[in-house]
Design an enzyme around this catalytic site. Structure first.
Site, PDB file in Angstrom:
ATOM      1  CD  GLU A 178      76.101-102.594 -65.916  1.00 37.84           C
ATOM      2  OE1 GLU A 178      75.559-101.994 -66.717  1.00 37.84           O
ATOM      3  OE2 GLU A 178      75.409-103.580 -65.326  1.00 37.84           O
ATOM      4  CE  LYS A 223      73.850-100.858 -64.142  1.00 40.43           C
ATOM      5  NZ  LYS A 223      72.611-100.453 -65.018  1.00 40.43           N
TER       6      LYS A 223
HETATM    7  C1  5MM Z   1      68.314-103.673 -68.005  1.00 44.80           C
HETATM    8  O1  5MM Z   1      69.306-104.782 -68.215  1.00 44.80           O
HETATM    9  C2  5MM Z   1      70.491-104.114 -68.877  1.00 44.80           C
HETATM   10  C3  5MM Z   1      70.779-104.988 -70.398  1.00 44.80           C
HETATM   11  O2  5MM Z   1      70.702-106.403 -70.357  1.00 44.80           O
HETATM   12  P1  5MM Z   1      71.205-107.200 -71.500  1.00 44.80           P
HETATM   13  O3  5MM Z   1      71.947-106.642 -72.336  1.00 44.80           O
HETATM   14  O4  5MM Z   1      71.396-108.575 -71.004  1.00 44.80           O
HETATM   15  O5  5MM Z   1      69.809-107.297 -72.268  1.00 44.80           O
HETATM   16  C4  5MM Z   1      71.485-104.579 -67.879  1.00 44.80           C
HETATM   17  O6  5MM Z   1      72.775-104.215 -68.478  1.00 44.80           O
HETATM   18  C5  5MM Z   1      71.346-103.843 -66.684  1.00 44.80           C
HETATM   19  O7  5MM Z   1      71.432-102.338 -67.139  1.00 44.80           O
HETATM   20  C6  5MM Z   1      72.545-104.098 -65.698  1.00 44.80           C
HETATM   21  O8  5MM Z   1      72.410-105.713 -65.639  1.00 44.80           O
HETATM   22  C7  5MM Z   1      71.720-103.857 -64.273  1.00 44.80           C
HETATM   23  O9  5MM Z   1      70.418-104.319 -64.246  1.00 44.80           O
HETATM   24  P2  5MM Z   1      70.064-105.236 -62.814  1.00 44.80           P
HETATM   25  O10 5MM Z   1      68.699-105.849 -63.292  1.00 44.80           O
HETATM   26  O11 5MM Z   1      71.332-106.103 -62.727  1.00 44.80           O
HETATM   27  O12 5MM Z   1      69.682-104.029 -61.960  1.00 44.80           O
END
Ligand code: 5MM
Length: 344
Positions: A178, A223
């Site tokens: 990602e 991703k």
């Molecule tokens: C669910 O959030 C994931 C973990 O974020 P942190 O490490 O900041 O707590 C994050 O990696 C998430 O999987 C990705 O950003 C995709 O989530 P979104 O909300 O952007 O679809």
């Protein structure tokens, strides 16, 4: 044999009609989400919230191919004593785990971050495999701002992603790779064209590093962000432009041997994230499946509906099932605004 298994898991993660639930919010992020509904971020509340999502039968069975967990959650039991991981598995979904330890200030690169977590990763992966994880996730963040990103930041993050991915495959775990080009940039010049250039640069660098690290592309899932204007951009791009530019960028950078691309939502609204995915899939076929790995865009409505109250669990599960269903349609290019109404 070993790589065949990985390939099968990767293919299952990106099955058309299904996508991935990103429920791996770290302690700071889940606290922010709970603050928005005035709920304390206690271990029990986090467990109750995630249990509500994972026991949403219709969403999980029909539309969620895998769930990304945080370290705390992969070890947690539901109120009835069952492991949350087993609940996910029983719904026919694959448990996964976030293994990076976060994006930290990148020394010598003001305003930029590098994701950490490689030390001891092999041993952690062994344990996560024992606990039931069959895929993992590592997120790198790239900022767009005046003079940013730098080559140093892109290179360091791509290198770490590749080393992580190689270690995952060694341990029979599918890596979700990602590299997120953030939407939150402060500059008005962060329009869709700038995002396209940076995303292309990042993805080309990531695939060069994956090649050097001998990562089997058939056994991974990408991703990425969509190619989209920043939140503070002077001009917002139309959904059709987002779809066209994202597909163009992916065709130019992602090898055909990658089985699937599962987008992050990155701060798009629920409907925007679904709409963009559906438009892209309607432009197919492509060499890879295009699906979702959303956090906020899958959970926002359910979180608000739940609001920390046991009485709201059934309604919150309906909200989650609805969003999962809409995104399931989008993986086939079959979502429209009318689908939202019909389902409601
Ligand atoms: C669910 O959030 C994931 C973990 O974020 P942190 O490490 O900041 O707590 C994050 O990696 C998430 O999987 C990705 O950003 C995709 O989530 P979104 O909300 O952007 O679809």
């Amino acid at each position: 044999m070993m790589s065949k298994k990985i390939e099968e898991i990767a293919a299952a993660m990106v099955t058309p009609g299904k996508g991935i639930l990103a429920a791996d919010e770290s302690s700071g992020t889940i606290k922010k989400r709970f603050d928005s509904i005035n709920v304390d971020s206690t271990e029990d509340n986090r467990r109750d919230y995630r249990q509500m999502l994972f026991t949403s039968r219709s969403a999980m069975r029909k539309h969620i191919s895998g769930v990304i967990l945080f370290d705390e959650t992969i070890r947690q039991k539901a109120a009835n004593g069952k492991n949350l991981v087993d609940i996910i598995g029983a719904a026919g979904s694959i448990p996964g785990i976030k293994v990076d330890t976060g994006a930290k200030e990148f020394a010598g690169h003001p305003g930029e971050k590098v994701t950490e977590g490689l030390d001891g990763l092999r041993e952690r992966l062994k344990e996560y495999h024992r606990l039931g994880a069959r895929f993992a996730k590592w997120r790198a963040v790239i900022d767009i701002a005046e003079g940013l990103p730098t080559w140093g930041c892109i290179k360091a993050n791509a290198h770490a992603l590749a080393r992580y991915a190689a270690l995952c495959q060694e341990q029979r775990i599918v890596p979700i790779v990602e590299p997120e080009v953030l939407m939150d940039g402060p500059v008005a010049s962060h329009n869709i064209n700038r995002c396209a250039k940076v995303t292309e640069w990042v993805l080309n660098t990531v695939f060069a590093e994956l090649y050097e690290a001998r990562v089997r592309l058939e056994g991974m899932v990408l991703k990425p962000n969509m190619v989209i204007a920043g939140k503070n951009a002077r001009t917002k791009a139309k959904p059709e432009q987002v779809a066209e530019q994202t597909v163009r960028c992916l065709k130019a950078t992602v090898p055909a041997s990658v089985p699937g691309i599962a987008f992050l939502s990155g701060g798009q609204s629920d409907i925007e994230a679904t709409h963009h995915l559906s438009l892209m899939n309607a432009m197919g076929p492509f060499p890879w499946n295009l699906t979702f790995s959303y956090g906020r865009a899958l959970q926002a409505a359910a979180l608000k509906t739940w609001a920390g109250k046991p009485d709201n669990v059934a309604k919150a599960q309906e909200a989650f099932a609805h969003r999962a269903h809409m995104n399931g349609l989008a993986t086939k290019g079959k979502w429209s605004k009318a689908s939202e109404k019909r389902a409601a």
